[in-house]
Design a protein around this motif. Structure first.
Motif, mmCIF file in Angstrom:
data_model
loop_
_atom_site.group_PDB
_atom_site.id
_atom_site.type_symbol
_atom_site.label_atom_id
_atom_site.label_comp_id
_atom_site.label_asym_id
_atom_site.label_seq_id
_atom_site.Cartn_x
_atom_site.Cartn_y
_atom_site.Cartn_z
ATOM 1 N N MET A 1 7.403 0.286 9.711
ATOM 2 C CA MET A 1 6.874 1.310 10.593
ATOM 3 C C MET A 1 7.604 2.794 10.187
ATOM 4 O O MET A 1 7.058 3.754 10.104
ATOM 5 N N LEU A 2 9.041 2.554 10.194
ATOM 6 C CA LEU A 2 9.947 3.589 10.100
ATOM 7 C C LEU A 2 9.857 4.195 8.667
ATOM 8 O O LEU A 2 9.802 5.388 8.178
ATOM 9 N N LYS A 3 9.655 3.322 7.508
ATOM 10 C CA LYS A 3 9.405 3.653 6.379
ATOM 11 C C LYS A 3 8.154 4.445 5.929
ATOM 12 O O LYS A 3 8.212 5.457 5.371
ATOM 13 N N ARG A 4 7.037 3.754 6.662
ATOM 14 C CA ARG A 4 5.846 4.777 6.551
ATOM 15 C C ARG A 4 5.808 5.812 7.094
ATOM 16 O O ARG A 4 5.129 7.075 6.531
ATOM 17 N N LYS A 5 6.719 6.148 8.242
ATOM 18 C CA LYS A 5 6.791 7.434 8.866
ATOM 19 C C LYS A 5 7.512 8.160 8.108
ATOM 20 O O LYS A 5 7.122 9.388 7.813
ATOM 21 N N ALA A 6 8.814 7.872 7.506
ATOM 22 C CA ALA A 6 9.319 8.826 6.530
ATOM 23 C C ALA A 6 8.358 9.162 5.343
ATOM 24 O O ALA A 6 8.463 10.286 4.943
ATOM 25 N N GLU A 7 7.700 8.338 4.725
ATOM 26 C CA GLU A 7 6.779 8.830 3.676
ATOM 27 C C GLU A 7 5.814 9.794 4.264
ATOM 28 O O GLU A 7 5.433 10.598 3.249
ATOM 29 N N LYS A 8 5.373 9.650 5.175
ATOM 30 C CA LYS A 8 4.167 10.549 5.780
ATOM 31 C C LYS A 8 4.588 11.967 5.976
ATOM 32 O O LYS A 8 4.471 12.765 5.633
ATOM 33 N N THR B 1 -4.862 15.311 -2.919
ATOM 34 C CA THR B 1 -4.270 13.938 -2.133
ATOM 35 C C THR B 1 -3.102 13.459 -2.776
ATOM 36 O O THR B 1 -2.976 13.320 -4.090
ATOM 37 N N TYR B 2 -2.286 13.383 -1.782
ATOM 38 C CA TYR B 2 -0.719 12.891 -2.462
ATOM 39 C C TYR B 2 -0.624 11.312 -1.818
ATOM 40 O O TYR B 2 -0.718 11.083 -0.593
ATOM 41 N N GLN B 3 -0.343 10.449 -2.712
ATOM 42 C CA GLN B 3 -0.020 9.010 -2.484
ATOM 43 C C GLN B 3 1.540 8.856 -2.651
ATOM 44 O O GLN B 3 1.982 9.149 -3.943
ATOM 45 N N LEU B 4 2.274 8.003 -1.854
ATOM 46 C CA LEU B 4 3.732 7.890 -2.086
ATOM 47 C C LEU B 4 4.125 6.340 -1.699
ATOM 48 O O LEU B 4 3.671 5.985 -0.310
ATOM 49 N N ARG B 5 4.949 5.618 -2.109
ATOM 50 C CA ARG B 5 5.461 4.410 -2.060
ATOM 51 C C ARG B 5 6.983 4.522 -2.413
ATOM 52 O O ARG B 5 7.384 4.749 -3.389
ATOM 53 N N VAL B 6 7.850 4.329 -1.399
ATOM 54 C CA VAL B 6 9.302 4.380 -1.571
ATOM 55 C C VAL B 6 10.028 3.266 -1.119
ATOM 56 O O VAL B 6 9.589 2.618 0.058
ATOM 57 N N ASP B 7 10.903 2.689 -1.738
ATOM 58 C CA ASP B 7 11.623 1.678 -1.306
ATOM 59 C C ASP B 7 13.226 2.256 -1.469
ATOM 60 O O ASP B 7 13.749 2.914 -2.261
ATOM 61 N N ALA C 1 0.931 -1.188 0.049
ATOM 62 C CA ALA C 1 -0.054 -0.041 -0.034
ATOM 63 C C ALA C 1 0.772 1.382 -0.227
ATOM 64 O O ALA C 1 2.012 1.214 0.409
ATOM 65 N N ARG C 2 0.331 2.342 -0.687
ATOM 66 C CA ARG C 2 1.009 3.548 -0.464
ATOM 67 C C ARG C 2 0.421 4.252 0.840
ATOM 68 O O ARG C 2 -0.461 4.124 1.311
ATOM 69 N N THR C 3 1.474 5.243 1.335
ATOM 70 C CA THR C 3 1.079 6.251 2.124
ATOM 71 C C THR C 3 0.427 7.291 1.742
ATOM 72 O O THR C 3 0.773 7.703 0.760
ATOM 73 N N SER C 4 -0.644 8.017 2.273
ATOM 74 C CA SER C 4 -1.192 9.114 1.669
ATOM 75 C C SER C 4 -1.631 10.102 2.759
ATOM 76 O O SER C 4 -1.674 9.854 3.927
ATOM 77 N N GLY C 5 -1.801 11.264 1.983
ATOM 78 C CA GLY C 5 -2.371 12.497 2.803
ATOM 79 C C GLY C 5 -2.871 13.296 2.070
ATOM 80 O O GLY C 5 -3.015 13.300 0.712
ATOM 81 N N ASP C 6 -3.673 14.474 2.282
ATOM 82 C CA ASP C 6 -4.617 15.423 1.826
ATOM 83 C C ASP C 6 -4.624 16.662 2.546
ATOM 84 O O ASP C 6 -4.306 16.816 3.608
ATOM 85 N N ILE C 7 -4.809 17.684 1.796
ATOM 86 C CA ILE C 7 -4.759 19.014 2.000
ATOM 87 C C ILE C 7 -5.880 19.850 0.998
ATOM 88 O O ILE C 7 -5.932 19.605 -0.030
ATOM 89 N N VAL C 8 -6.450 20.863 1.644
ATOM 90 C CA VAL C 8 -7.158 21.682 0.515
ATOM 91 C C VAL C 8 -6.354 22.911 0.372
ATOM 92 O O VAL C 8 -5.729 23.634 1.221
ATOM 93 N N VAL C 9 -6.353 23.320 -0.813
ATOM 94 C CA VAL C 9 -5.820 24.372 -1.310
ATOM 95 C C VAL C 9 -6.644 25.482 -1.859
ATOM 96 O O VAL C 9 -7.432 25.121 -2.702
ATOM 97 N N ALA C 10 -6.478 26.778 -1.476
ATOM 98 C CA ALA C 10 -7.527 27.871 -1.957
ATOM 99 C C ALA C 10 -7.267 28.360 -3.312
ATOM 100 O O ALA C 10 -6.747 29.293 -3.804
#
Length: 146
Positions: A120-127, A106-112, A2-11
């Motif tokens: 857990m550390l990788k997901r935290k870094a992605e976040k 919405t920004y989704q990211l997966r990094v190796d 799964a990708r890590t994701s987050g979102d924000i509203v831009v005016a």
């Protein structure tokens, strides 16, 4: 995986947000850790197809190339086409949709990476990457529209 994701509203309207996302030359001014971006190839519509990045985001310092697929002003996705020494795999996406106060991004990211990291550390870094990118994007777009 799964990708890590987050979102924000831009005016701002989606087209304005997407034009900032597509302006890779400006990334070093607002995208945390990005030292340099170079558009290597462009598509027929002028949007970047492959972009070389120089990243300096402790503990990762690397250079890599991403390939982009654009979906008008509603989204863009990317994947690594030339890995770096540390970043071995990366894929992600920005998805834009209308919101009451502008555009929900919405920004989704997966990094190796080549260095061993616990999941857990990788997901935290992605976040952390996602959160700082979204805040930088919002600030840059809204300042341009002010």
């Amino acid at each position: 995986m799964a990708r890590t994701s987050g979102d924000i509203v831009v005016a701002a309207p989606a087209a304005d947000v997407m034009s900032v996302i597509a302006d890779f030359a400006a990334y070093p001014t607002w995208a945390t850790g990005v030292r340099r971006c170079e558009v290597l190839t462009t598509l027929d519509d002028g949007r970047p197809e492959t972009v070389r990045f120089a990243l300096d985001a402790t503990p990762i310092r690397d250079e890599y190339t991403l390939g982009y697929t654009w979906h008008g002003d509603t989204g863009v996705s990317w994947e690594i086409v030339e890995a770096g020494e540390v970043l071995t795999s990366m894929d992600g996406a920005y998805e834009l949709e209308p919101a009451d106060a502008g555009t929900k991004v919405t920004y989704q990211l997966r990094v190796d990476v080549s260095i061993p990291l616990l999941g857990m550390l990788k997901r935290k870094a992605e976040k952390v990457v996602i959160d700082s990118a979204l805040k930088g994007l919002k600030k840059h777009v809204e300042a341009a529209g002010a």
